[in-house]
Design an enzyme around this catalytic site. Structure first.
Site, PDB file in Angstrom:
ATOM      1  N   GLY A  78       0.746  -1.134   0.229  1.00  0.00           N
ATOM      2  CA  GLY A  78      -0.103   0.014   0.007  1.00  0.00           C
ATOM      3  C   GLY A  78       0.812   1.265  -0.181  1.00  0.00           C
ATOM      4  O   GLY A  78       2.155   1.222   0.352  1.00  0.00           O
ATOM      5  N   CYS A  79       0.101   2.298  -0.452  1.00  0.00           N
ATOM      6  CA  CYS A  79       1.106   3.376  -0.447  1.00  0.00           C
ATOM      7  C   CYS A  79       1.571   4.000   0.972  1.00  0.00           C
ATOM      8  O   CYS A  79       2.766   4.386   1.300  1.00  0.00           O
ATOM      9  CB  CYS A  79       0.215   4.738  -0.924  1.00  0.00           C
ATOM     10  SG  CYS A  79      -1.461   5.081  -0.637  1.00  0.00           S
TER      11      CYS A  79
END
Lengths: 350, 350, 350, 350
Positions: free
Chosen positions: A165-166
């Protein structure tokens, strides 16, 4: 005028010799998938052969995203066709929807980088708690968590890479050097993201008038990226508390993780900086910053700029800035693909 | 068209009877001073008699700030003239420059709300460390720290009120209820401010292209508002560590303090919420928020919206949102003035 | 803390004596309706008795729009109930949906200001071309076009006022003085609007990522506000061509009409300026601007700031800036209401 | 971490064989000069050998602009040294300051693309009217106006190319096809630019708080880019009136020219579109747009996207979107350089 014709003939850059792989992007109508297609379209060692979309099939990608200039037509998902045309796939489907298509592509012997969360969490119970029952659970074991700087060797040999995920990317990169040395007693991550991180869906939350001239925290009861951070820090030996709170900011691309670490022992600022320099020595995409980095400085790059220091009160401060669509999604996916193909890790990402 | 004539005759609202005081704003060309003038211009119980500026004297205030619609001409600072025309002064000079004019006005028996930092820190050594030698040190003793909700009674009788900084206002309001109960073991304040907080001066840092699509931390080695927070929390009984880091955001007005508190004992979310509700019961400008507040929700108001809860990992989270120019500067200055004049505290601020 | 209790008891300002009218806002969950409610909530001569909404009934308005601080609960639309509680209604429904509720309220003898387009165009054929068949066509005849500065007398006696569109308001105000004097040979209006003008619905077009760092024209084949401009200029004697093109800008509130007029005879800049000064002499909300006005200068005001001049090449240039939610919608609606009630036209709008 | 070492060894992309030219950028600390350096740094056929700056000499360019990742140290301007190291120079000095350094470099036989206005206007009287006396007037005759699409052949052989202004580039590209066919009777250009067009200097006008949530026209009495437009349209046979008014928008990069043309004869929309398609057939950087283009669609590209059509009222509408720093400055400078070097015009610009 010069409307590039549809198809591979029109690619932006000539390939530098025989491609290392033929690629496709499954789910190329969202922000991350479209960017992945754009990066591959001008990648000197990979040829982009097909792009698919669930809802926009039949449209040209350069109609949806003119500045990316990828003149391919979005196709419906037909795994046999993709397997015939390509060797590797980048899958950018929503969480929950990805597992099934990943399984089909893996069943056809394609190597896959999955940008969804479907295979990020190794612990099945943890996955279920945050996302519900996992699709294609048999694949979870082979999936490698694609934080490239931490798992380069496993990524190299992987059939399935679960792209992080970012938020997790920035937070893990900010905390890993301290975690490995056992230097974290307790940590707070105050994360700040641009709106593209919320995806292309039009909602009250992504309405311009909701975001403009605003900033607020959300998901304070727990965000899905937090267990990714915990998982990776645990692997480095830290099993304590990391309080993670995301905030939404009035900008499109960019993510800043501001980390506040209570260290297990007194740490001078120079020692902290040296620790990070050492941990990330030679990394092509990790850049030390003499000042707290701004997300503007990494916009449209695969860089993570990190400033690590000690506050006068003894707290260790780490600020990590990435572009959420690049190092936080599509850029890191291509970085992982490069590693999988034994190419220069920075090919197509400069 | 209707260009209001210069002078008090053109005021926005008719006064509700005899004014409680005649006021002036010294330093009305900056963002906070101009807003203070605008608020007083339509204040039902105070008449604004004069505005001054160091560099823009001779210009009409409504040329500089058309939307405020204050048709007064900016004058040079002449204390005798001001003392003849007004009873109270709001001073909005830069730090260091304010002390002298405050001293002159006090010497002429005017009551003063000083928006600068010149009299905020009671400890002379602390002031000197952060700002250099204090001007008019003899006034420091009489100055009251104007966080209205904490010092209402002293403000009521004060001759000189030192209006708090914008960051300190949000951070103190967010932490005071916990501090008074001895519930803070350790705290982190990650603060996020719009650009108007940096003032009207055009610098590299306030250039649109520097701020737009950006976010970054600054002053990580220590920010001048931090000792204000320490001073006020100490007065409430907390003497521990508060790590404070400010960030600059691409918006004009608004400030969010995200506070991460390690509590001295386990605290449930409901208990935290109740504690805050109790502490701020009856406060006209403190508003509980069911969700983490956005700064857009307090834009152009004197409100502080607070969401206090406990994270699943036991950390106590407090988010306080204000408009940095209102509750963080000019609005709170008028709130203090209302208290000094024994007026309804919300007069002119609705 | 101080959560104002639901109901009229909690209103922001005490009324200045007996109210001139009791009001309701029908459709108060959208941007314009909510602002209309907020303005009326602190209006010194009108009491706001009820607010309704089609989809958010049961919610408090201050939950939806905290900064407006209107502590009323949104009700479903029950005309009898409204007619019992209020004398006048501001209706803020989408085009097409308004006509029916306006008819019901008129049937109960309430005076109505309708913010929709349903009764703006007097010519039935023209209405049908742009909006389809008109609901409640029998009311069209009694409707007065509520561009206050042009139709003050008719508004004063009206039972139904059709509040103009935001674009039309700015364009008509910019061109009317020239039109009345027969000075327009040909005109181009390049209009620029913030996103709140597109309403509260979340669409691809209002997604933050679509608008941010962007500007583009739209509706170049014809915009619905154009016939309102034509209608009003025709009434002033100009029947020629006005090319109108709207643009969407990355800001929330604000509308600028840049008008390029080919004059019927040579006109000096001073003559143009004098013509406008004369036409709008005494108008409380029309303000001459010495420089081309910015929309920031009218934000959250009911002002229209106008700069009219002649370019060296002889073209007459007129720039008119308004806040699209104020003078372009809710503010002008209250302005019209004030005229209908024979109150000071600026009551509640300062 | 991987801080690229100073010098040419660290360039982003390996050169594709022997470079066609060695280049330098004179004035690389401003927005356009820095971007020119970044583009050349990864140009496959040109080697960037040196960058200079007047005020930031001694600093690394990647300290000033981290995301450009050009690890060169800014030098002071020493023409002999530059002439030894490089064959061609891109000069990005302010208007008035450029002429002298261009003359020095030309005197040393370097080929030059000058991004300033110093040699854009062929008519000396016109130049003097807008900019004052021209420096190095002897060079004016050899200068070629570098609107590549119109002057490709002259650029190819030029020693000195005067790169057009950003506004002029968009306006000329939008109007040229109509001008050449004698189809313009009269034209209005309403242009909208992001703030980077105003340069790196911190002024009241570029302060974030001045620009944010704002839009306004400026230079309505005449803008310096207008005579460039007139000059080029005259060369195509149109000598009539073009009213040009620029506006400043709250975005960093991007420029939209909205053009309103009164045609000399009736023109259908399809005819207009065909005319543009024909005029720009084969152009690598001119792209037809089916809808009015947004500047976001050309961000960080050298594209000009154009939508040309006819309004129902007969007015011909042309909307041209560029990135003011790319096609409006540095990108077009490299495009011209490519033409001068007989390279593929799009090298380094994809």
């Amino acid at each position: 005028m010069n409307r590039v014709e549809t198809g591979v003939a029109g690619r932006a850059q000539p390939l530098a010799g025989e491609p290392l792989a033929r690629a496709c992007v499954v789910g190329a109508s969202g922000f991350a998938g479209a960017l992945a297609a754009a990066i591959l379209w001008s990648h000197p060692r990979v040829s982009l052969e097909a792009v698919t979309a669930r809802t926009e099939a039949g449209r040209r990608l350069d109609d949806l995203y003119p500045r990316h200039r990828v003149p391919l037509v979005l196709e419906t998902f037909e795994p046999q066709r993709l397997a015939a045309a390509a060797d590797v796939a980048l899958v950018s489907y929503p969480h929950g929807a990805a597992a099934e298509v990943v399984a089909e592509l893996r069943g056809l012997d394609m190597r896959v980088v999955d940008l969804s969360a479907d295979f990020r969490l190794a612990d099945p119970a943890l996955h279920e708690r945050w996302y519900g029952p996992r699709g294609a659970p048999q694949l979870a074991r082979e999936a490698v968590f694609g934080l490239t700087e931490l798992h380069r060797q496993e990524v190299a040999g992987a059939g399935l890479v679960a792209n992080p995920g970012c938020y997790s990317t920035a937070a893990i990169l900010a905390l890993a050097p301290l975690a490995r040395e056992g230097l974290i007693a307790d940590a707070v991550v105050d994360a700040k993201s641009g709106v593209s991180g919320a995806g292309r869906a039009a909602t009250d939350r992504t309405h311009f008038v909701s975001v403009d001239e605003n900033v607020s925290a959300y998901a304070v009861e727990g965000h899905r990226h937090a267990p990714e951070v915990d998982q990776e820090l645990a692997a480095l030996g830290f099993a304590g508390r990391v309080t993670f709170v995301p905030h939404l900011l009035p900008l499109d691309q960019g993510l800043l993780a501001s980390c506040y670490v209570t260290p297990t022992r007194e740490l001078g600022g120079a020692e902290v900086a040296a620790l990070f320099a050492d941990f990330y020595a030679g990394e092509p995409f990790i850049e030390p910053a003499a000042e707290p980095p701004g997300v503007r400085d990494v916009r449209d790059t695969n860089l993570c700029r990190i400033h690590a220091t000690t506050a006068p009160d003894g707290r260790v401060l780490v600020f990590a800035a990435i572009d959420n669509l690049w190092k936080g999604a599509a850029g890191q996916a291509v970085q992982n693909l490069n590693v999988m193909l034994d190419a220069d890790e920075a090919e197509g990402l400069r």
